[in-house]
Scaffold this motif. Structure first.
Motif, PDB file in Angstrom:
ATOM      1  N   GLU A  27      21.556  38.393  38.892  1.00 45.66           N
ATOM      2  CA  GLU A  27      22.578  39.051  39.698  1.00 45.66           C
ATOM      3  C   GLU A  27      22.977  38.195  40.898  1.00 45.66           C
ATOM      4  O   GLU A  27      24.163  38.025  41.201  1.00 45.66           O
ATOM      5  CB  GLU A  27      22.072  40.409  40.182  1.00 45.66           C
ATOM      6  CG  GLU A  27      23.102  41.155  41.021  1.00 45.66           C
ATOM      7  CD  GLU A  27      22.517  42.327  41.779  1.00 45.66           C
ATOM      8  OE1 GLU A  27      23.302  43.031  42.437  1.00 45.66           O
ATOM      9  OE2 GLU A  27      21.285  42.523  41.742  1.00 45.66           O
ATOM     10  N   GLU A  30      25.010  35.289  39.748  1.00 45.77           N
ATOM     11  CA  GLU A  30      26.366  35.720  39.384  1.00 45.77           C
ATOM     12  C   GLU A  30      27.249  35.845  40.625  1.00 45.77           C
ATOM     13  O   GLU A  30      28.414  35.438  40.622  1.00 45.77           O
ATOM     14  CB  GLU A  30      26.307  37.071  38.662  1.00 45.77           C
ATOM     15  CG  GLU A  30      25.685  37.022  37.273  1.00 45.77           C
ATOM     16  CD  GLU A  30      26.729  36.885  36.180  1.00 45.77           C
ATOM     17  OE1 GLU A  30      27.928  36.889  36.501  1.00 45.77           O
ATOM     18  OE2 GLU A  30      26.340  36.779  35.010  1.00 45.77           O
ATOM     19  N   HIS A  38      35.056  31.092  39.772  1.00 45.28           N
ATOM     20  CA  HIS A  38      36.308  31.847  39.790  1.00 45.28           C
ATOM     21  C   HIS A  38      37.294  31.261  40.798  1.00 45.28           C
ATOM     22  O   HIS A  38      38.480  31.064  40.492  1.00 45.28           O
ATOM     23  CB  HIS A  38      36.043  33.315  40.130  1.00 45.28           C
ATOM     24  CG  HIS A  38      37.277  34.054  40.548  1.00 45.28           C
ATOM     25  ND1 HIS A  38      37.624  34.224  41.881  1.00 45.28           N
ATOM     26  CD2 HIS A  38      38.267  34.655  39.825  1.00 45.28           C
ATOM     27  CE1 HIS A  38      38.760  34.883  41.954  1.00 45.28           C
ATOM     28  NE2 HIS A  38      39.172  35.154  40.735  1.00 45.28           N
ATOM     29  N   ASP A  60      29.254  35.688  34.427  1.00 46.00           N
ATOM     30  CA  ASP A  60      30.178  36.527  33.667  1.00 46.00           C
ATOM     31  C   ASP A  60      31.554  36.571  34.323  1.00 46.00           C
ATOM     32  O   ASP A  60      31.842  37.429  35.157  1.00 46.00           O
ATOM     33  CB  ASP A  60      29.606  37.941  33.539  1.00 46.00           C
ATOM     34  CG  ASP A  60      30.404  38.780  32.553  1.00 46.00           C
ATOM     35  OD1 ASP A  60      31.428  38.282  32.038  1.00 46.00           O
ATOM     36  OD2 ASP A  60      29.998  39.923  32.304  1.00 46.00           O
ATOM     37  N   ARG A  62      34.321  37.095  32.661  1.00 39.68           N
ATOM     38  CA  ARG A  62      35.189  38.058  31.971  1.00 39.68           C
ATOM     39  C   ARG A  62      35.150  39.431  32.640  1.00 39.68           C
ATOM     40  O   ARG A  62      36.188  39.971  33.031  1.00 39.68           O
ATOM     41  CB  ARG A  62      34.776  38.185  30.504  1.00 39.68           C
ATOM     42  CG  ARG A  62      34.981  36.935  29.674  1.00 39.68           C
ATOM     43  CD  ARG A  62      34.538  37.166  28.242  1.00 39.68           C
ATOM     44  NE  ARG A  62      34.545  35.945  27.459  1.00 39.68           N
ATOM     45  CZ  ARG A  62      35.615  35.471  26.829  1.00 39.68           C
ATOM     46  NH1 ARG A  62      36.750  36.127  26.890  1.00 39.68           N
ATOM     47  NH2 ARG A  62      35.529  34.349  26.128  1.00 39.68           N
ATOM     48  N   SER A  63      33.965  40.009  32.756  1.00 40.15           N
ATOM     49  CA  SER A  63      33.885  41.377  33.272  1.00 40.15           C
ATOM     50  C   SER A  63      34.095  41.437  34.773  1.00 40.15           C
ATOM     51  O   SER A  63      34.691  42.378  35.289  1.00 40.15           O
ATOM     52  CB  SER A  63      32.540  42.002  32.909  1.00 40.15           C
ATOM     53  OG  SER A  63      31.471  41.293  33.495  1.00 40.15           O
ATOM     54  N   ARG A  64      33.596  40.448  35.505  1.00 35.98           N
ATOM     55  CA  ARG A  64      33.707  40.490  36.964  1.00 35.98           C
ATOM     56  C   ARG A  64      35.092  40.074  37.448  1.00 35.98           C
ATOM     57  O   ARG A  64      35.630  40.636  38.404  1.00 35.98           O
ATOM     58  CB  ARG A  64      32.645  39.591  37.600  1.00 35.98           C
ATOM     59  CG  ARG A  64      32.567  39.694  39.121  1.00 35.98           C
ATOM     60  CD  ARG A  64      31.516  38.754  39.671  1.00 35.98           C
ATOM     61  NE  ARG A  64      30.176  39.139  39.271  1.00 35.98           N
ATOM     62  CZ  ARG A  64      29.428  39.981  39.962  1.00 35.98           C
ATOM     63  NH1 ARG A  64      29.883  40.529  41.065  1.00 35.98           N
ATOM     64  NH2 ARG A  64      28.202  40.272  39.545  1.00 35.98           N
ATOM     65  N   TYR A  65      35.683  39.048  36.807  1.00 40.63           N
ATOM     66  CA  TYR A  65      36.947  38.490  37.302  1.00 40.63           C
ATOM     67  C   TYR A  65      38.084  38.540  36.281  1.00 40.63           C
ATOM     68  O   TYR A  65      39.201  38.130  36.586  1.00 40.63           O
ATOM     69  CB  TYR A  65      36.732  37.032  37.726  1.00 40.63           C
ATOM     70  CG  TYR A  65      35.716  36.880  38.824  1.00 40.63           C
ATOM     71  CD1 TYR A  65      35.994  37.289  40.122  1.00 40.63           C
ATOM     72  CD2 TYR A  65      34.459  36.325  38.569  1.00 40.63           C
ATOM     73  CE1 TYR A  65      35.059  37.138  41.139  1.00 40.63           C
ATOM     74  CE2 TYR A  65      33.519  36.179  39.572  1.00 40.63           C
ATOM     75  CZ  TYR A  65      33.823  36.589  40.850  1.00 40.63           C
ATOM     76  OH  TYR A  65      32.892  36.442  41.854  1.00 40.63           O
ATOM     77  N   ARG A  66      37.783  38.974  35.063  1.00 41.35           N
ATOM     78  CA  ARG A  66      38.799  39.045  34.010  1.00 41.35           C
ATOM     79  C   ARG A  66      39.410  37.671  33.714  1.00 41.35           C
ATOM     80  O   ARG A  66      40.616  37.527  33.512  1.00 41.35           O
ATOM     81  CB  ARG A  66      39.889  40.060  34.364  1.00 41.35           C
ATOM     82  CG  ARG A  66      39.326  41.479  34.494  1.00 41.35           C
ATOM     83  CD  ARG A  66      40.411  42.504  34.693  1.00 41.35           C
ATOM     84  NE  ARG A  66      39.833  43.845  34.808  1.00 41.35           N
ATOM     85  CZ  ARG A  66      40.550  44.957  34.976  1.00 41.35           C
ATOM     86  NH1 ARG A  66      41.867  44.892  35.052  1.00 41.35           N
ATOM     87  NH2 ARG A  66      39.931  46.124  35.069  1.00 41.35           N
ATOM     88  N   ASP A  68      39.029  34.265  31.149  1.00 42.17           N
ATOM     89  CA  ASP A  68      38.513  33.832  29.852  1.00 42.17           C
ATOM     90  C   ASP A  68      38.095  32.371  29.964  1.00 42.17           C
ATOM     91  O   ASP A  68      38.947  31.473  30.008  1.00 42.17           O
ATOM     92  CB  ASP A  68      39.599  33.984  28.789  1.00 42.17           C
ATOM     93  CG  ASP A  68      39.140  33.501  27.423  1.00 42.17           C
ATOM     94  OD1 ASP A  68      37.933  33.206  27.264  1.00 42.17           O
ATOM     95  OD2 ASP A  68      39.990  33.417  26.507  1.00 42.17           O
ATOM     96  N   LYS A 222      27.412  50.355  45.456  1.00 46.57           N
ATOM     97  CA  LYS A 222      27.177  49.209  44.579  1.00 46.57           C
ATOM     98  C   LYS A 222      25.694  48.858  44.524  1.00 46.57           C
ATOM     99  O   LYS A 222      25.171  48.472  43.479  1.00 46.57           O
ATOM    100  CB  LYS A 222      27.977  47.999  45.066  1.00 46.57           C
ATOM    101  CG  LYS A 222      29.479  48.143  44.902  1.00 46.57           C
ATOM    102  CD  LYS A 222      30.188  46.907  45.436  1.00 46.57           C
ATOM    103  CE  LYS A 222      31.700  47.045  45.312  1.00 46.57           C
ATOM    104  NZ  LYS A 222      32.412  45.858  45.857  1.00 46.57           N
TER     105      LYS A 222
END
Length: 291
Positions: A27, A30, A38, A60, A62-66, A68, A222
């Motif tokens: 975590e 990340e 990002h 990750d 994808r899920s955190r920042y959308r 690819d 959070k």
């Protein structure tokens, strides 16, 4: 004599920064390395990740920042360089090869017209190679020589704190002038709320008044979602109203765990001690080292 370090959140890193980052779990990695990647991809930087992991094992995006990562790999803006091709000679860790590879990357990026260059590498594995710590420290000196003079490059050297001795961590830290941590969840110049991971919680700086209850509640949730005790580092909190203290106590009551107030001012500690037995029984004064 104590060594001087600049401490920056990942979003405040500057060209020429060769930053040190130790993480305690996925975590935390990340939050910092994911944000570093990002910000570079979103801002048109060349991003280099030296690792043996594939794109699916990166932070990750994808899920955190959308984002690819495969699309950026195809465009060439993101490059994943295997350790075997960048750091090893004959299967042995080679600091000279790594620094030469890094210099090639920097030279090539200047001709590719990217805004800047971001490089990150997890050095944990190298401690267990031949020469171990000495090789890592030589490598860090070489990386610093390549990054520090640059007007377009920055780097984060990562290490898993669980896999190194305290002496190794201290030696590696002292090879850097910049220590990097997570970006704040919120910062409006009056109140700053930053996640902490050792122990898990939030660091509050400035003033927490009624106008900022909503953002505090969102940030607190959070942390609560992960379960377990919640530490709130209040060393730099100048003011907090009773409503915010009630929110902390309410969170503890519903969480079924403790909300621990670390490093409160003497005045705040007195208030909590005075009213906690009747109004705020779920709050505790602690002494944790949040970061």
């Amino acid at each position: 004599m104590e060594r001087w370090f600049a401490e920056r959140s990942v979003g405040e890193l500057l060209p020429g920064d060769h930053a040190w980052f130790s993480y305690a779990d996925r975590e935390e990695q990340e939050h910092v390395v994911g944000a570093f990647l990002h910000d570079g991809l979103a801002g048109s930087d060349k991003v280099i990740y030296i690792t043996d992991a594939g794109s699916g094992d990166l932070p990750d995006l994808r899920s955190r920042y959308r984002l690819d990562p495969e699309a950026y790999l195809r465009s060439g803006q993101l490059a994943i360089l295997p350790q075997a091709e960048t750091c090893l000679t004959g299967g042995v860790f080679d600091p000279a090869r790594m620094s030469a590879t890094l210099q090639e990357v920097l030279d090539r990026a200047e001709t590719e017209r990217f805004r800047g260059v971001r490089v990150t590498v997890d050095m944990t594995w190298a401690f267990h190679q031949k020469r171990g710590r000495d090789g890592v420290l030589e490598c860090e000196a070489r990386v610093d020589a390549a990054i520090s003079p640059s007007t377009m490059a920055m780097a984060i050297c990562q290490v898993d704190a669980r896999s190194c001795t305290p002496e190794e961590l201290t030696a590696l830290k002292e090879r850097h002038e910049v220590l990097v941590g997570a970006d704040p969840y919120f910062d409006d110049g009056i109140l700053s709320i930053t996640p902490t991971f050792r122990p898990r919680g939030l660091r509050l700086s400035g003033e927490l008044d009624g106008a900022r209850h909503a953002v505090f509640a969102e940030s607190l949730q959070k942390v609560i979602d992960h379960g377990g005790d919640v530490h709130l580092d209040l060393a730099e909190l100048r003011f907090v109203d009773l409503g915010a203290l009630s929110m902390m106590a309410g969170a503890a009551m519903h969480l079924g765990s403790r909300v621990i107030l670390d490093h409160p001012s003497a005045h705040l500690a007195d208030i909590v001690e005075l009213v906690s037995s009747r109004l705020l029984p779920w709050l505790e004064i602690g002494d944790g080292e949040a970061r």
